[in-house]
Design a protein around this motif. Structure first.
Motif, mmCIF file in Angstrom:
data_model
loop_
_atom_site.group_PDB
_atom_site.id
_atom_site.type_symbol
_atom_site.label_atom_id
_atom_site.label_comp_id
_atom_site.label_asym_id
_atom_site.label_seq_id
_atom_site.Cartn_x
_atom_site.Cartn_y
_atom_site.Cartn_z
ATOM 1 N N GLU A 1 -5.583 14.943 3.637
ATOM 2 C CA GLU A 1 -4.872 15.149 2.378
ATOM 3 C C GLU A 1 -3.389 14.821 2.540
ATOM 4 O OE1 GLU A 1 -6.012 15.698 -0.527
ATOM 5 O OE2 GLU A 1 -8.093 16.271 -0.137
ATOM 6 N N ALA A 2 -2.810 15.245 3.653
ATOM 7 C CA ALA A 2 -1.408 14.913 3.912
ATOM 8 C C ALA A 2 -1.229 13.402 4.017
ATOM 9 C CB ALA A 2 -0.931 15.592 5.189
ATOM 10 N N ALA A 3 -2.157 12.728 4.699
ATOM 11 C CA ALA A 3 -2.075 11.272 4.834
ATOM 12 C C ALA A 3 -2.102 10.599 3.471
ATOM 13 C CB ALA A 3 -3.219 10.765 5.713
ATOM 14 N N ARG A 4 -2.973 11.072 2.579
ATOM 15 C CA ARG A 4 -3.030 10.488 1.235
ATOM 16 C C ARG A 4 -1.728 10.758 0.474
ATOM 17 N NH1 ARG A 4 -4.878 11.105 -4.127
ATOM 18 N NH2 ARG A 4 -6.115 9.317 -4.860
ATOM 19 N N GLY A 5 -1.127 11.915 0.690
ATOM 20 C CA GLY A 5 0.162 12.197 0.077
ATOM 21 C C GLY A 5 1.234 11.213 0.529
ATOM 22 N N TYR A 6 1.181 10.820 1.805
ATOM 23 C CA TYR A 6 2.130 9.829 2.315
ATOM 24 C C TYR A 6 1.849 8.440 1.733
ATOM 25 C CZ TYR A 6 3.186 13.482 5.768
ATOM 26 O OH TYR A 6 3.538 14.665 6.385
ATOM 27 N N VAL A 7 0.584 8.156 1.421
ATOM 28 C CA VAL A 7 0.263 6.904 0.722
ATOM 29 C C VAL A 7 0.933 6.902 -0.651
ATOM 30 C CG1 VAL A 7 -1.589 5.520 -0.289
ATOM 31 C CG2 VAL A 7 -1.921 6.582 1.955
ATOM 32 N N LYS A 8 0.778 8.002 -1.373
ATOM 33 C CA LYS A 8 1.375 8.104 -2.710
ATOM 34 C C LYS A 8 2.894 7.962 -2.654
ATOM 35 C CE LYS A 8 1.733 11.011 -6.829
ATOM 36 N NZ LYS A 8 3.208 10.836 -6.930
ATOM 37 N N ALA A 9 3.514 8.568 -1.650
ATOM 38 C CA ALA A 9 4.968 8.491 -1.537
ATOM 39 C C ALA A 9 5.438 7.040 -1.446
ATOM 40 C CB ALA A 9 5.429 9.283 -0.318
ATOM 41 N N GLN A 10 4.685 6.206 -0.741
ATOM 42 C CA GLN A 10 5.040 4.786 -0.657
ATOM 43 C C GLN A 10 4.881 4.083 -1.992
ATOM 44 O OE1 GLN A 10 3.247 2.937 3.116
ATOM 45 N NE2 GLN A 10 2.286 4.946 2.997
ATOM 46 N N LEU A 11 3.760 4.359 -2.667
ATOM 47 C CA LEU A 11 3.505 3.693 -3.942
ATOM 48 C C LEU A 11 4.546 4.069 -4.980
ATOM 49 C CD1 LEU A 11 -0.385 4.045 -4.181
ATOM 50 C CD2 LEU A 11 0.955 2.141 -3.295
ATOM 51 N N ASP A 12 5.112 5.252 -4.865
ATOM 52 C CA ASP A 12 6.132 5.690 -5.820
ATOM 53 C C ASP A 12 7.388 4.827 -5.759
ATOM 54 O OD1 ASP A 12 4.489 7.693 -6.756
ATOM 55 O OD2 ASP A 12 5.436 9.300 -5.605
ATOM 56 N N PHE A 13 7.622 4.146 -4.637
ATOM 57 C CA PHE A 13 8.770 3.243 -4.540
ATOM 58 C C PHE A 13 8.524 1.943 -5.302
ATOM 59 C CE2 PHE A 13 9.399 5.681 -0.500
ATOM 60 C CZ PHE A 13 10.671 6.183 -0.790
ATOM 61 N N GLY A 14 7.263 1.592 -5.521
ATOM 62 C CA GLY A 14 6.904 0.309 -6.112
ATOM 63 C C GLY A 14 6.300 -0.612 -5.076
ATOM 64 N N ALA A 15 5.971 -1.824 -5.495
ATOM 65 C CA ALA A 15 5.375 -2.798 -4.575
ATOM 66 C C ALA A 15 6.368 -3.139 -3.463
ATOM 67 C CB ALA A 15 4.965 -4.059 -5.324
ATOM 68 N N ARG A 16 5.902 -3.106 -2.223
ATOM 69 C CA ARG A 16 6.767 -3.241 -1.052
ATOM 70 C C ARG A 16 6.879 -4.709 -0.619
ATOM 71 N NH1 ARG A 16 2.985 0.030 -1.083
ATOM 72 N NH2 ARG A 16 1.746 -0.983 0.544
ATOM 73 N N VAL A 17 7.305 -5.542 -1.547
ATOM 74 C CA VAL A 17 7.416 -6.978 -1.303
ATOM 75 C C VAL A 17 8.734 -7.266 -0.597
ATOM 76 C CG1 VAL A 17 7.543 -9.254 -2.381
ATOM 77 C CG2 VAL A 17 6.012 -7.500 -3.325
ATOM 78 N N PRO A 18 8.708 -7.938 0.548
ATOM 79 C CA PRO A 18 9.957 -8.223 1.259
ATOM 80 C C PRO A 18 11.006 -8.859 0.352
ATOM 81 C CG PRO A 18 8.093 -8.785 2.642
ATOM 82 C CD PRO A 18 7.523 -8.420 1.294
ATOM 83 N N GLY A 19 12.225 -8.349 0.493
ATOM 84 C CA GLY A 19 13.325 -8.851 -0.320
ATOM 85 C C GLY A 19 13.603 -8.058 -1.571
ATOM 86 N N THR A 20 12.760 -7.055 -1.871
ATOM 87 C CA THR A 20 12.954 -6.240 -3.071
ATOM 88 C C THR A 20 13.579 -4.895 -2.709
ATOM 89 O OG1 THR A 20 10.772 -5.191 -2.932
ATOM 90 C CG2 THR A 20 10.907 -7.301 -4.104
ATOM 91 N N GLU A 21 14.091 -4.210 -3.729
ATOM 92 C CA GLU A 21 14.667 -2.895 -3.516
ATOM 93 C C GLU A 21 13.602 -1.892 -3.086
ATOM 94 O OE1 GLU A 21 18.015 -0.156 -3.608
ATOM 95 O OE2 GLU A 21 17.686 -2.304 -3.300
ATOM 96 N N ALA A 22 12.390 -2.013 -3.647
ATOM 97 C CA ALA A 22 11.303 -1.116 -3.258
ATOM 98 C C ALA A 22 10.970 -1.276 -1.777
ATOM 99 C CB ALA A 22 10.069 -1.386 -4.113
ATOM 100 N N HIS A 23 11.004 -2.482 -1.301
ATOM 101 C CA HIS A 23 10.753 -2.759 0.117
ATOM 102 C C HIS A 23 11.824 -2.097 0.980
ATOM 103 C CE1 HIS A 23 11.140 -5.421 3.747
ATOM 104 N NE2 HIS A 23 9.817 -5.345 3.732
#
Length: 311
Positions: A29-51
């Motif tokens: 459950e904690a691991a899935r919470g850490y997945v959500k935390a990443q998605l909350d930043f947005g798509a992690r495309v190199p060169g973007t603010e979310a990344h």
């Protein structure tokens, strides 16, 4: 009659409802919470603010958990001439130990959804819940355990960047960037006893076959992982069958002489003509496709491999 039937089947192995895995103290459950935390930043495309924000977050999380955190930063010029700021995050436990295990996962997400059925959606970035964020979530939850119960051997958690940016060939163009950079810039004398790439390991419909290149080039590591899964009672999720050969972040490390295999549930990609939906490299690679149970199963295997190597 049901009781009698259960008694007759392999010493009570019958169960009318599948129970949650027990395994180790790993927290799915904690691991899935850490997945959500990443998605909350947005798509992690190199060169973007979310990344950038996600990279900062990974560094901060691992500095709270690991003994040493090293950032490898560099710029990659793409085939189209764009400059991408990239970074690997190398989190080390018991850094002075000579006996070491290497785990790696990629943390970036793909800039285009080239496998989306709807052509109008193919220009959208991939959210990367399973393809990228699941491995990172598992690593941070594993870091929670390693902080509470420090390993007696060395453990390295490597978060590589730029795996999914460009085109998988042949020829490969602008992909596997972080693992290629790490392979070219290894710590002096670095030779872990084995390594595992964990990729796409959160699929709610979990089935991880033995990846083809891993079987050809580091079969003893494949045996170690699948034997560990079987001892934990997870043979259903790690069936001892050879699957397809996959170009992934283990290849540059294998080419460098490291014994690294790929643990990946590639069935997230449905075969042509299949009725099963394809979420791989589409906008549908979202949090609802990632299961805490799957992260728990894979996390149990990852943690038990470490404790087993200490014995």
């Amino acid at each position: 009659m049901l009781v009698l039937l259960c008694a007759l089947l392999t010493l009570g192995a019958c169960n009318t409802s599948e129970s949650a895995p027990t395994g180790t103290p790993f927290d799915g459950e904690a691991a899935r919470g850490y997945v959500k935390a990443q998605l909350d930043f947005g798509a992690r495309v190199p060169g973007t603010e979310a990344h950038r924000k996600t990279g900062d977050w990974i560094v901060a999380q691992m500095r709270q958990r690991a003994d040493t955190v090293i950032e490898q930063r560099w710029n990659h010029v793409t085939a189209k001439g764009d400059t991408l700021p990239l970074r690997n995050v190398f989190a080390r436990y018991n850094p002075q130990a000579t006996t070491r295990i290497l785990y790696l996962t990629h943390w970036d997400s793909r800039p285009i959804s080239d496998q989306a059925e709807d052509p109008a959606k193919r220009a959208l970035p991939v959210p990367g819940a399973n393809d990228g964020a699941s491995g990172v979530g598992m690593f941070i939850a594993l870091g929670d355990l390693l902080k509470r119960m420090p390993p007696t051997i060395g453990v390295d958690l490597l978060f590589v960047d730029g795996e999914d940016y460009g085109t998988f060939g042949p020829p490969n163009i602008d992909v596997l960037l972080g693992s290629t950079y790490f392979a070219a810039n290894l710590p002096t004398g670095y030779q872990p006893i084995f390594g595992v790439l964990w990729d796409m390991i959160g699929d709610a419909d979990l089935e991880i076959l033995q990846e083809g290149y891993s079987m050809e080039r580091a079969p003893e590591v494949v045996s170690r992982v699948w034997d560990t899964a079987a001892k934990l009672g997870y043979q259903r999720y790690f069936p001892p069958r050879v699957g397809t050969s996959i170009t992934d972040d283990h290849i540059p490390l294998l080419d460098k002489g490291l014994r690294v295999i790929d643990v990946i549930d590639i069935d997230y990609l449905a075969p042509p003509g299949s009725a099963k939906p394809n979420y791989h490299h589409t906008p549908d690679d979202t949090l609802d496709k990632v299961a805490a149970r799957s992260l728990k199963i894979v996390g149990d295997v990852a943690y038990t491999l470490i404790t087993g190597a200490q014995e």
